[in-house]
Design an enzyme around this catalytic site. Structure first.
Site, PDB file in Angstrom:
ATOM      1  N   THR A  94       1.389   3.884   1.587  1.00 35.13           N
ATOM      2  CA  THR A  94       1.969   4.432   2.815  1.00 35.13           C
ATOM      3  C   THR A  94       3.008   3.529   3.464  1.00 35.13           C
ATOM      4  O   THR A  94       3.680   3.947   4.417  1.00 35.13           O
ATOM      5  CB  THR A  94       0.867   4.704   3.851  1.00 35.13           C
ATOM      6  N   LYS A  95       3.156   2.300   2.974  1.00 32.73           N
ATOM      7  CA  LYS A  95       4.075   1.360   3.609  1.00 32.73           C
ATOM      8  C   LYS A  95       5.539   1.739   3.343  1.00 32.73           C
ATOM      9  O   LYS A  95       5.849   2.523   2.450  1.00 32.73           O
ATOM     10  CB  LYS A  95       3.797  -0.063   3.115  1.00 32.73           C
ATOM     11  N   ASN A  96       6.455   1.136   4.111  1.00 27.88           N
ATOM     12  CA  ASN A  96       7.885   1.445   3.954  1.00 27.88           C
ATOM     13  C   ASN A  96       8.360   1.180   2.533  1.00 27.88           C
ATOM     14  O   ASN A  96       9.211   1.898   2.009  1.00 27.88           O
ATOM     15  CB  ASN A  96       8.707   0.618   4.940  1.00 27.88           C
ATOM     16  N   LEU A  97       7.846   0.134   1.906  1.00 29.09           N
ATOM     17  CA  LEU A  97       8.023  -0.100   0.478  1.00 29.09           C
ATOM     18  C   LEU A  97       6.628  -0.049  -0.129  1.00 29.09           C
ATOM     19  O   LEU A  97       5.886  -1.020  -0.098  1.00 29.09           O
ATOM     20  CB  LEU A  97       8.683  -1.457   0.213  1.00 29.09           C
TER      21      LEU A  97
ATOM     22  N   PHE B 155       0.848  -1.182   0.000  1.00 22.22           N
ATOM     23  CA  PHE B 155       0.000   0.000   0.000  1.00 22.22           C
ATOM     24  C   PHE B 155       0.892   1.243   0.000  1.00 22.22           C
ATOM     25  O   PHE B 155       1.997   1.215   0.566  1.00 22.22           O
ATOM     26  CB  PHE B 155      -0.892  -0.032   1.247  1.00 22.22           C
TER      27      PHE B 155
END
Length: 370
Positions: A185-188, A183
């Protein structure tokens, strides 16, 4: 000042030309479904997780659902997990026809408390889903020992924890499988939905590949009930641009978390609890989450000062209306319910500027000084 929880604009500008080039390559190839970019990402993320197989799927929620089905979970089976997590964890269990069994959390890490697990194991229990919340792994060594003792599979919900480690082991190494979310907003993060299952279990990986294409193998021959849940080639191309930068971004998050902790503990160590990284863990700080008194009032005050914050998670899963039939009530999971009243996440992303962090900290100090 206006400080967002997450600002992806600077990140995009730093790799804009590379992203546009990769997208143009996909468009020119006309290979849009399960192409070379998906294959490369599957291989790279599996290797990064120190496992043999990666299976790209439509999103992180489907990743959990498909991993459960591929792992043999059936209607009526019980799956133990935490109630202090995003709905996708419990929702995936229910969509698989299984019954979520919620246990309380470790108040230090917000992760599932392994000491509570064995008390709820029954003859129907078939799996455990620990959630590596906020970027720190749950106590996987203890959970794995419990699972082996009771012949259970372990699906790590690592939506927030790509790159996290525990005693040198990566997400995915200590469970039957692990699931990631891409998603935005995730770190990746992709520029849309995406997810992946990583595992060392060849049979589980092959079943997951079949399930993600309507349960078809070969094409038009359906032996299991599957879904249309494939990682998109365009999103995989974007993730392939981002992926080589992931370790750098994780280091930047850890630096910013350390700075927050240093500044907050200088003045407020007797009032609030900053995140604690358990010994042996490598926390990747998807979120920087405090425990604070007067949480709602603090959030309102920070909003007035132009500072965005988030509450993860306001209503734990065991008391969500959709799970009412499970019979849980308020008071059943006291640490979970206390965390839901005290947890507050501050702005956190690799490009967050130190002067912005200083402003956030100063306003928190101002609030409690009043």
């Amino acid at each position: 000042m206006k400080i967002q929880m997450l600002d992806l604009s600077e990140q995009y500008q730093s790799m804009r030309e590379e992203v546009i080039t990769k997208l143009d390559e996909v468009m020119s190839s006309s290979q849009f479904i399960l192409g070379s970019n998906v294959k490369k990402l599957e291989e790279d993320v599996a290797k990064y997780s120190n496992v043999n197989y990666g299976v790209g799927v439509g999103n992180g929620s489907d990743a959990i659902h498909i991993a459960l089905q591929a792992g043999g979970i059936e209607a009526g089976d019980e799956v133990i997990t935490t109630a202090f997590t995003f709905f996708a964890t419990g929702g995936a269990i229910a969509r698989a026809g299984a019954v979520p069994v919620y246990v309380d959390i470790d108040p230090i890490t917000f992760n599932i408390d392994p000491s509570k697990i064995e008390a709820v194991i029954t003859e129907k229990t078939k799996a455990i889903i620990p959630v590596h919340l906020y970027g720190q792994m749950a106590d996987m060594e203890t959970i794995r020992d419990i699972a082996e003792k009771h012949n259970l599979i372990v699906i790590e919900d690592a939506a927030q924890a790509i790159g996290a480690k525990q005693n040198g082991k990566s997400v995915g190494e200590l469970g039957t499988a692990a699931t990631y979310s891409f998603f935005p907003t995730k770190n990746l993060g992709a520029y849309g939905d995406g997810g992946m299952i990583v595992t060392n279990d060849e049979e589980l990986a092959e079943k997951a590949r079949v399930i993600r294409v309507h349960g078809s193998k070969p094409k038009y021959y359906h032996h299991v009930l599957g879904y249309n849940s494939r990682l998109d080639e365009l999103q995989a191309a974007i993730l392939n641009v981002k992926f080589p930068r992931l370790n750098e971004w994780s280091s930047a998050r850890r630096e910013r978390a350390s700075y927050y902790t240093k500044r907050l503990n200088e003045k407020l160590s007797d009032i609030l609890q900053t995140p604690i990284e358990k010994e042996g863990n490598y926390h990747v700080f998807h979120q920087y989450t405090l425990r604070v008194p007067n949480r709602d009032e603090l959030q309102s005050y920070l909003k007035e000062q132009g500072i965005a914050t988030m509450i993860y998670y306001l209503m734990p899963l065991h008391i969500q209306p959709v799970f009412e039939e499970l019979g849980y009530k308020e008071g059943d999971l006291p640490e979970t319910e206390r965390a839901a009243k005290e947890a507050l996440s501050l702005p956190m992303y690799p490009e967050l500027k130190q002067e912005d962090q200083d402003y956030v900290v100063e306003k928190i100090i101002d609030f409690y000084s009043k």
